[in-house]
Write an enzyme that holds these catalytic residues in place. Structure first.
Site, PDB file in Angstrom:
ATOM      1  N   CYS A 160      -1.121 -36.200 -21.310  1.00 27.82           N
ATOM      2  CA  CYS A 160      -2.499 -36.353 -21.771  1.00 27.82           C
ATOM      3  C   CYS A 160      -3.478 -36.442 -20.610  1.00 27.82           C
ATOM      4  O   CYS A 160      -4.601 -36.860 -20.778  1.00 27.82           O
ATOM      5  CB  CYS A 160      -2.626 -37.566 -22.681  1.00 27.82           C
ATOM      6  SG  CYS A 160      -2.320 -39.125 -21.860  1.00 27.82           S
ATOM      7  N   MET A 198      -4.827  -7.526   9.328  1.00 25.98           N
ATOM      8  CA  MET A 198      -4.275  -6.577  10.296  1.00 25.98           C
ATOM      9  C   MET A 198      -5.211  -5.379  10.452  1.00 25.98           C
ATOM     10  O   MET A 198      -6.302  -5.370   9.911  1.00 25.98           O
ATOM     11  CB  MET A 198      -2.852  -6.213   9.913  1.00 25.98           C
ATOM     12  CG  MET A 198      -1.919  -7.422  10.181  1.00 25.98           C
ATOM     13  SD  MET A 198      -0.212  -7.084   9.787  1.00 25.98           S
ATOM     14  CE  MET A 198      -0.340  -6.622   8.086  1.00 25.98           C
ATOM     15  N   ARG A 227      -3.033   2.798   8.940  1.00 28.31           N
ATOM     16  CA  ARG A 227      -3.324   1.495   8.330  1.00 28.31           C
ATOM     17  C   ARG A 227      -2.064   0.651   8.236  1.00 28.31           C
ATOM     18  O   ARG A 227      -0.978   1.161   7.987  1.00 28.31           O
ATOM     19  CB  ARG A 227      -3.843   1.677   6.896  1.00 28.31           C
ATOM     20  CG  ARG A 227      -5.267   2.145   6.772  1.00 28.31           C
ATOM     21  CD  ARG A 227      -5.675   2.045   5.300  1.00 28.31           C
ATOM     22  NE  ARG A 227      -7.076   2.369   5.103  1.00 28.31           N
ATOM     23  CZ  ARG A 227      -7.528   3.590   4.815  1.00 28.31           C
ATOM     24  NH1 ARG A 227      -6.694   4.615   4.713  1.00 28.31           N
ATOM     25  NH2 ARG A 227      -8.824   3.786   4.652  1.00 28.31           N
ATOM     26  N   ARG A 260      -6.028   0.514  -9.393  1.00 29.94           N
ATOM     27  CA  ARG A 260      -5.476  -0.839  -9.563  1.00 29.94           C
ATOM     28  C   ARG A 260      -5.948  -1.355 -10.909  1.00 29.94           C
ATOM     29  O   ARG A 260      -6.909  -0.828 -11.480  1.00 29.94           O
ATOM     30  CB  ARG A 260      -5.942  -1.766  -8.445  1.00 29.94           C
ATOM     31  CG  ARG A 260      -7.449  -1.840  -8.326  1.00 29.94           C
ATOM     32  CD  ARG A 260      -7.884  -2.645  -7.112  1.00 29.94           C
ATOM     33  NE  ARG A 260      -9.323  -2.446  -6.900  1.00 29.94           N
ATOM     34  CZ  ARG A 260      -9.977  -2.818  -5.809  1.00 29.94           C
ATOM     35  NH1 ARG A 260      -9.345  -3.387  -4.811  1.00 29.94           N
ATOM     36  NH2 ARG A 260     -11.277  -2.629  -5.706  1.00 29.94           N
ATOM     37  N   SER A 269       3.872 -40.558 -22.865  1.00 30.74           N
ATOM     38  CA  SER A 269       2.804 -39.605 -22.616  1.00 30.74           C
ATOM     39  C   SER A 269       2.465 -39.691 -21.131  1.00 30.74           C
ATOM     40  O   SER A 269       2.039 -40.742 -20.641  1.00 30.74           O
ATOM     41  CB  SER A 269       1.586 -39.939 -23.471  1.00 30.74           C
ATOM     42  OG  SER A 269       0.547 -39.049 -23.159  1.00 30.74           O
ATOM     43  N   ASP A 300      -3.610 -40.377 -13.304  1.00 23.81           N
ATOM     44  CA  ASP A 300      -3.246 -41.534 -12.497  1.00 23.81           C
ATOM     45  C   ASP A 300      -1.950 -41.302 -11.738  1.00 23.81           C
ATOM     46  O   ASP A 300      -1.793 -41.750 -10.607  1.00 23.81           O
ATOM     47  CB  ASP A 300      -3.140 -42.784 -13.379  1.00 23.81           C
ATOM     48  CG  ASP A 300      -4.503 -43.419 -13.581  1.00 23.81           C
ATOM     49  OD1 ASP A 300      -5.505 -42.828 -13.137  1.00 23.81           O
ATOM     50  OD2 ASP A 300      -4.579 -44.508 -14.172  1.00 23.81           O
ATOM     51  N   THR A 335      -1.127 -37.781 -16.183  1.00 28.37           N
ATOM     52  CA  THR A 335      -0.972 -37.141 -14.880  1.00 28.37           C
ATOM     53  C   THR A 335      -2.169 -37.360 -13.961  1.00 28.37           C
ATOM     54  O   THR A 335      -2.061 -37.127 -12.766  1.00 28.37           O
ATOM     55  CB  THR A 335      -0.695 -35.638 -15.035  1.00 28.37           C
ATOM     56  OG1 THR A 335      -1.621 -35.107 -15.976  1.00 28.37           O
ATOM     57  CG2 THR A 335       0.712 -35.421 -15.537  1.00 28.37           C
ATOM     58  N   LYS A 385       0.822  -1.205   0.000  1.00 25.53           N
ATOM     59  CA  LYS A 385       0.000   0.000   0.000  1.00 25.53           C
ATOM     60  C   LYS A 385       0.859   1.259   0.000  1.00 25.53           C
ATOM     61  O   LYS A 385       0.634   2.168  -0.793  1.00 25.53           O
ATOM     62  CB  LYS A 385      -0.931  -0.023   1.225  1.00 25.53           C
ATOM     63  CG  LYS A 385      -1.900   1.149   1.304  1.00 25.53           C
ATOM     64  CD  LYS A 385      -2.663   1.181   2.631  1.00 25.53           C
ATOM     65  CE  LYS A 385      -3.669   0.076   2.753  1.00 25.53           C
ATOM     66  NZ  LYS A 385      -4.886   0.322   1.934  1.00 25.53           N
ATOM     67  N   GLY A 397      -7.559  -8.257   5.395  1.00 25.75           N
ATOM     68  CA  GLY A 397      -8.353  -8.407   6.613  1.00 25.75           C
ATOM     69  C   GLY A 397      -7.588  -8.942   7.796  1.00 25.75           C
ATOM     70  O   GLY A 397      -8.159  -9.182   8.852  1.00 25.75           O
ATOM     71  N   TYR A 435       4.707 -31.745 -26.265  1.00 24.09           N
ATOM     72  CA  TYR A 435       3.325 -31.305 -26.466  1.00 24.09           C
ATOM     73  C   TYR A 435       2.492 -31.524 -25.213  1.00 24.09           C
ATOM     74  O   TYR A 435       2.886 -32.271 -24.318  1.00 24.09           O
ATOM     75  CB  TYR A 435       2.680 -32.046 -27.649  1.00 24.09           C
ATOM     76  CG  TYR A 435       2.433 -33.514 -27.399  1.00 24.09           C
ATOM     77  CD1 TYR A 435       1.238 -33.953 -26.813  1.00 24.09           C
ATOM     78  CD2 TYR A 435       3.392 -34.466 -27.724  1.00 24.09           C
ATOM     79  CE1 TYR A 435       1.017 -35.291 -26.562  1.00 24.09           C
ATOM     80  CE2 TYR A 435       3.176 -35.803 -27.484  1.00 24.09           C
ATOM     81  CZ  TYR A 435       1.988 -36.219 -26.898  1.00 24.09           C
ATOM     82  OH  TYR A 435       1.770 -37.545 -26.635  1.00 24.09           O
ATOM     83  N   HIS A 480     -15.454 -39.433 -13.332  1.00 22.13           N
ATOM     84  CA  HIS A 480     -15.857 -39.869 -14.661  1.00 22.13           C
ATOM     85  C   HIS A 480     -16.721 -38.810 -15.335  1.00 22.13           C
ATOM     86  O   HIS A 480     -16.492 -38.410 -16.485  1.00 22.13           O
ATOM     87  CB  HIS A 480     -16.612 -41.197 -14.552  1.00 22.13           C
ATOM     88  CG  HIS A 480     -17.121 -41.698 -15.858  1.00 22.13           C
ATOM     89  ND1 HIS A 480     -18.397 -41.449 -16.307  1.00 22.13           N
ATOM     90  CD2 HIS A 480     -16.508 -42.409 -16.827  1.00 22.13           C
ATOM     91  CE1 HIS A 480     -18.551 -42.002 -17.491  1.00 22.13           C
ATOM     92  NE2 HIS A 480     -17.420 -42.596 -17.840  1.00 22.13           N
TER      93      HIS A 480
END
Lengths: 901, 901
Positions: free
Chosen positions: B854, B130, B119, B363, B787, B792, B790, B49, B128, B874, B479
């Site tokens: 994949c 402080m 502040r 901002r 491949s 499993d 990720t 700030k 929130g 890829y 699923h």
């Protein structure tokens, strides 16, 4: 490991030897008349069999003479497009002449014929994979000489018949069935059943028919020239090296880098050449007891196969001493020479041919565990081997035999099904089909066997009451198997063919139906199930065993702890030498008596307040459990794992039980049904369990931590030492541990203040999730110790559910994808790598990190060896496996030293 | 990532700055009257700030003047045991003098008083966490000055009242309720309801009572000296840095290495000081459309909170232009200056106090996806930013909004439950409870929403027919979620509060019951479920979007493929820019029409012959599937995964369906029931699936390989290019791959021979089991591509079942154990490490190894960034996520370049 070592050696040798072979061109190594050109160290060149035959010959053992064509020759044979290198034929003929001289007979001679065998033999044993031709050298003239020499026309014609069949099959690929058909037809025609009922003329006619069949199928006459027979046989053995069967065998067994097979040509000897011939098998010491006494059997005028066939009963060796004192004396001298040379009990095969003794084979003899221990200890006393060697001589796995009951081997047994040898020992009892019956029948004095499709934590009481457990489903690390091993109780698991009908209270398997109350017997070491009642023999531990274990304890670096959940188990384990508890599973404590009610109240509570109320009831009970265990362990470290299993395991899943629970808890059965449904998981192994429960319901772990530390303070106040180690299961992320450790430390501080005392303690974690091993450096910032939970680490690391892997693991072992069941012996390449990463990363951050293993693998010798090598501090296993782990840990030290040399 | 970067910066600065601070001892940085001692880069010293207030002041924005006490001062305050370092008080007084001068008012003055706010503000935002004190500087004399100055007695007393309450609460820990009670009592006594109904005298009395209550609770009088008020407030802010709430926040958010909080003391300004005062909020461009037009609202004689409270309706900015043309002109100038400076659309808060304009905050403004794209592209046209910056400006995740239907925002919605935002988009339709109804209703033209407890592969047809899917159970990668995303279909998953009664064909949630046939609407991007029918708006892709994506494609290195199982999906994905198929799941093909019958025949067969017979029926069907896909993909690579799910997924589990199947197959229902039971698994995720099926039943994979290669040959013969890549799932051991690759190559050789043609092909593997990643060097000896699966890999690596994790994942995210759901965004520390190991080990053996991903993560921007960094070739994701991945891949390149600088 052995395979790899040999592979490397071969690779090195290949180059050197191949280079030199071109200069020296020595293709053939002779052995006979007490001298041999080779020795035991030349396995890669002469193959295992050739090297051993040479070795025996060299040390003066009378072995039928012969020669070995080298593995290099085989390689050159392939290089030359299946032709012999120059000079090979000349060397073979020269060696054959030496062989004739040594045996006093002549190859192809019609008066005094020499017959030979031609056998393959690679550097690594490939049993049954390659080919053999026996009785080589026979033709229609030579057979006459054999008749004269043996004075046994039937024998001669039978040998000839067999030779044609083997040669046709092995050398020319004439199918076995062709010859079998001729033989069977002849027997049918004569109305006889056994081969032995055929007389010499019958056999002579069969020989004629065999030759015709040979010609019909090969288009050429059966060779009568013995050298042609020999050459073709040698080539067939060379060729068998690359037959599809052998190639596949090498692929599956990861045998590579070998040059080829050696070929052993050896004189045939016959024990069935009259009453001055015979054959026998003996052990240099008693293989059952280990007693240092010559032990064996022999049979006059017989071949080895007659002994095996059991048609005639062999006589004990002392009869031989009476009949043939000279030969017996020779044999006794050979016994001594062999033990001196090999420094171990030998299993010997011999043949006496017309008063001449020949050793056909010697090898280290198989023996019982008791014998192994006694022999090892006595060999040390005899100063033949040192203590380290004695430690290596006993297979740790075999010790199981010594620690558990066994069946009296003298009784007849009817095996009705084979399952997995899930927990060793022998048990006999009446069949019951549920845990309650097991408990009530046992209470009234019956011995019972609990038979279940699978077991669950609800069955613990019944399992404990039963003498043994049989399940139809589940693997070596299924619930039944793990719990049974922990209890030291016999268990056969995953006997899939057993069809259990709970309603009818019976099971059937292969046409046999067994009803409740009928006897069955289980051999948990073999995985066999027998119908009826069998006599068991209780184990006795000998002084030799104690001595060997003392040597092991002096040698090993790894500590050995036990997995124990009760004061009783703790006591058993300490008697077996446990040096602490590596895994005390608190959940097993939750099933007994009233406590299950409090546990269920906690689960049914739908807010923290309700849970805390129920937990408050459990606190004093659990505290008492720990007081018992701490007292029993007398200051040895006790690692307590906080609650691990998913909560649904504590609820009944069958309707009847749910109704009962509703009655006890005074709630509607719908409430229970709904709770069970809401806790249902698709993959409970990967679900809401372990520290995830602690994160969701911090009050559970806080209660447990309080019970542990209050118990420790109470026991300490009685003047005893205590060393609690609080273990948080299923941690994957450092932050889980951070949060839970903070909770626990708050509780401990509180207990110390109110008890006005302190006890030493540690807070650590299981490493059983792959992520935990991968981020062990982070986790070690918080954890004061690691305990590898290799059961789960294996399940998750391989993606194998141990309860389900049964459906494909068989195929995996058969196809050589795994050498061993990875739930029994750590998969060192994969899971082992993960463990090694975990150890290295953990110690990098906290060099003095205490690291152990508490999975089932802690009692597996190969895994113990791995744990030693990877630098763990201890292994923990079920009480009955503690001695196994102690011995294996000692062996690991010795092997490590040997490698360094 | 951002946190870490800041952490590091701080660590470096701490030393340097702390060292220098002792010499210079500059504790306070002033801003005001167009000049500031700090700037935006000094966040670690001045807090976020403070640095921003300094920056705005420096660039000529009229900001209420003030000063910032540094974070270092806070650290010293702690070092000195909660005392001020020497010189701080003098600096504060000096800066207060500057502040008075700048604002033309005096602190504590009864004629022209200056009030300030105090502040907190740390380097990292801790919203929130402080404390703040407003209106500081009031006492019973100053309040009179304020009355005169503002000519508003009520305002002045209300400000005083608020000040006492805030000061009491924040500085002296007098509980909020103490003051609230006084206020409420007063209102009750007067019979009024709103604070605004209190008149100045009431408020004056409340001030009196507040002061008394303050004294009663603190034991001291309310301080009247403004400097004492200031000192105590500053100390309270310093102290708030280490309050338990803030400490916990930092622990959970892994914020560490900060020195403390800065303290901002700033002049208060008021928009409610009459008709020449006011307040407003505006955006420098339209945040909905992105149009470059000033956009905002203002309110005369009001404070910011009045706008928020909605008591009065604000006026649009053009009204301000009419009312206060000068001030409006100033504001327009500021708009231009801010956009020039920050080079992005700004969200501005301003206050006008007696004709003087103050900016309270600026901002980067929040915007819709459409606005984000338009603004980014237009900023490039305006030459304010470059193409790379434009690419970074759009959050890839937001693109979802552009690709899917949305609800017309103008209609009223009644949200009845919130689930997981499993697949984005908006859908409205009639509720049905099973797949069959979904299909038949849809066939007759109805829009339907399929509502299920969970979905299974049997439901595919119904899911496809439905407009949207709602499930009560299952996570973001359940699923339902995975399939829905693949289909680009709206899905809300895991809405646990929904109680579905299949029998009664209705569901209830929170008192609302919805029957079959009634309308509901789903927002799959928010996870919200609404009662009734809502209007949806179809997406339109703008030219700006095309331009941005073109820039992204020119920038990225990673290829983007898609997961697609049908020609239709392939076409959709190609339109979204997919450069191949990374995952074609063959099992989805098995459920349609007659093929499921053949699949079930295969499963019921109890020998290889029976299986082969059934597979022969599947071959032509599957071949046709592949021909369609290969044709659609026009020579782009197509990775086909061989059968993966456990066989039981193809069998019906409900009795009625089992009976139907029995009828169709002409077997007894017992046969089916028994088969289902025998295929039951405890943890199907870790069971008999993937290549384990190929090992057990080689004929399945052989049929599939044949279908793929025959299809490829057929398509090639039509003159098209084909590039099939055969992918073997769930490999853990190299030998699995060895055996299966050999089988497949045999089939391929056979097909090439019979088709008299050849096509290029590759055989590779999924890396989805931890062991596969750990032994990737071994596996790469055989695999031609990797491949990473990720989904499993995450399940097994973390030990989380994605279908079950819902029960604890919420707590894990809440407690900060995970920052993001690891099934949505790769857990980079754990699973990412495993991937990195796999990539490194694989490439070590095979440097040109093609590597992709994949899993579901292929469409997650953070994960795409990770895949880029780790060197993959890829990513592959569901068709609708292809644009997201393309943009994220481009951002990864730009970020990598930025880092290197």
């Amino acid at each position: 490991m052995a395979t790899t070592a040999i592979k490397k050696k071969n690779k090195t040798k290949t180059k050197g030897a191949a280079g030199s072979s071109k200069k020296s061109a020595k293709y053939v190594y002779f052995f006979g008349s007490g001298k041999a050109e080779g020795n035991a160290k030349m396995k890669s060149l002469l193959g295992g069999k050739g090297a051993n035959l040479a070795e025996m010959t060299s040390i003066g053992i009378p072995v039928p003479a012969g020669f070995t064509i080298t593995t290099e020759t085989c390689a050159q044979f392939y290089e030359l497009g299946s032709r012999w290198p120059q000079g090979l034929e000349a060397q073979i003929r020269a060696n054959m002449a030496k062989l004739e001289k040594s045996m006093g007979a002549k190859f192809g001679d019609r008066d005094n014929p020499l017959l030979v065998s031609v056998r393959s033999g690679a550097a690594v044993s490939m049993p049954g994979m390659m080919d053999t031709v026996l009785n080589l050298g026979l033709n229609s003239e030579v057979v006459q000489g054999l008749i004269i020499k043996t004075e046994n026309e039937r024998f001669a014609w039978d040998a000839y018949r067999r030779f044609i069949q083997m040669f046709g099959d092995v050398v020319m690929n004439v199918e076995h069935e062709v010859f079998e058909h001729i033989l069977e037809s002849k027997k049918e025609q004569l109305g006889v059943k056994l081969d032995t009922e055929l007389d010499p003329n019958d056999l002579k006619d069969i020989v004629r028919q065999y030759k015709k069949a040979y010609q019909d199928h090969t288009g050429e006459e059966f060779p009568s020239d013995p050298y042609e027979q020999l050459k073709k046989s040698i080539n067939a053995v060379f060729a068998s090296w690359n037959n599809p069967r052998a190639k596949k065998y090498r692929l599956l067994n990861e045998i590579s880098g070998l040059m080829g097979t050696a070929v052993n040509v050896q004189a045939m000897v016959y024990g069935n050449m009259g009453n001055t011939s015979g054959t026998g098998v003996c052990f240099t010491r008693n293989p059952s007891t280990g007693e240092n006494k010559f032990y064996g059997e022999f049979l006059v005028n017989a071949q080895g196969e007659d002994v095996v066939a059991g048609i005639r009963t062999p006589e004990p060796l002392d009869q031989m001493q009476k009949k043939w004192p000279d030969i017996y004396k020779q044999l006794v001298a050979i016994r001594a020479r062999l033990e001196n040379h090999y420094k171990d009990m030998q299993d010997i095969e011999f043949t006496v041919q017309e008063k001449k003794l020949y050793l056909l084979q010697t090898r280290n003899g198989k023996r019982t565990a008791a014998a192994a221990v006694r022999i090892a200890v006595e060999l040390v006393k005899e100063k033949r081997i040192g203590q380290n060697e004695a430690i290596l001589r006993v297979d740790p796995k075999q010790l199981d035999q010594l620690l558990h009951p066994t069946f009296n081997p003298k009784q007849a047994k009817k095996c009705i099904v084979k399952g997995l040898p899930a927990s060793p020992g022998a048990a006999t009892g009446k069949v019951v089909f549920n845990a309650e019956d097991a408990e009530s029948w046992a209470a009234s004095g019956e011995s019972v066997i609990l038979v279940r499709i699978e077991t669950s934590p609800e069955d613990i009481g019944g399992m404990n009451a039963a003498k043994g457990i049989l399940t139809a489903r589940g693997g070596m690390t299924s619930h039944a198997a793990v719990v049974a091993r922990g209890m030291g109780k016999c268990c056969v698991a995953g006997a899939g063919e057993v069809k259990i009908d709970y309603k009818a209270k019976q099971f059937s398997v292969g046409g046999v139906t067994v009803k409740q109350g009928e006897f069955i017997s289980l051999d948990g070491s073999l995985g066999e199930v027998y119908q009826g009642q069998l006599e068991t023999i209780e184990p006795e531990l000998s002084g030799d065993f104690a001595k060997l274990m003392k040597w092991a304890d002096q040698t090993r670096r790894l500590k050995v702890r036990t997995n124990a959940d009760t004061p009783h188990d703790s006591l058993v384990a300490r008697k077996f030498g446990a040096e602490g508890i590596g895994l005390c599973r608190t959940e097993h404590m939750f099933f007994e008596g009233d406590r299950i009610i409090a546990v269920r109240e906690m689960i049914l509570a739908d807010n923290q307040e309700g849970r805390e109320k129920a937990l408050a009831k459990l606190l004093p009970i659990q505290r008492k459990d720990f007081e018992g265990i701490f007292t029993e362990m007398k200051g040895l470290p006790v690692t307590v794992r906080l609650l691990d299993p998913p909560l649904h395991e504590f609820l009944p899943h069958e309707e009847q039980n749910q109704k009962e629970m509703a009655g006890v808890m005074n709630v509607s059965v719908d409430v229970i049904r709904h709770k069970v449904a809401s806790l249902h998981e698709f993959n409970p192994m990967l679900g809401h369990r372990g520290c995830r429960l602690g994160i969701s319901f911090p009050e559970i772990y806080k209660m447990q931590a309080r019970a542990i530390i209050e118990a420790a303070c109470n026991v300490k106040k009685k003047g005893l030492k205590v060393l609690p180690e609080i273990m948080i299961p299923l941690v994957g992320m450092k932050k889980e541990l951070d949060l839970l450790k903070q909770d626990i430390e708050d509780v401990i501080a509180d207990v110390f203040e109110s008890k006005k005392t302190k006890v030493p303690y540690m807070i650590g974690t299981m490493i059983e999730i792959p992520r935990a091993a991968l981020t062990a450096d982070k986790i070690a910032e918080t954890a004061q110790f690691f305990s590898f939970g290799t059961n789960d680490l294996t399940q998750m690391g391989l993606g194998f559910s141990r309860d389900d892997a049964g459906s494909f693991l068989g195929a995996y072992l058969e196809k050589g994808i795994f050498e061993k069941d990875p739930f029994q012996s750590i998969d060192q390449e994969g899971i082992g790598y993960l463990i090694q990463l975990g150890v290295e990363k953990g110690r990098k951050v906290r060099p003095d990190l205490k690291i152990g293993i508490c999975g089932e693998h802690g009692g597996d010798p190969a895994s113990v060896n791995f744990c030693h090598n990877v630098g763990m501090n201890y292994v923990s296993c079920s009480p009955y496996r503690v001695p196994i782990a102690r011995l294996a840990a000692a062996q690991a030290v010795i092997r490590e030293k040997q490698k360094k040399k």
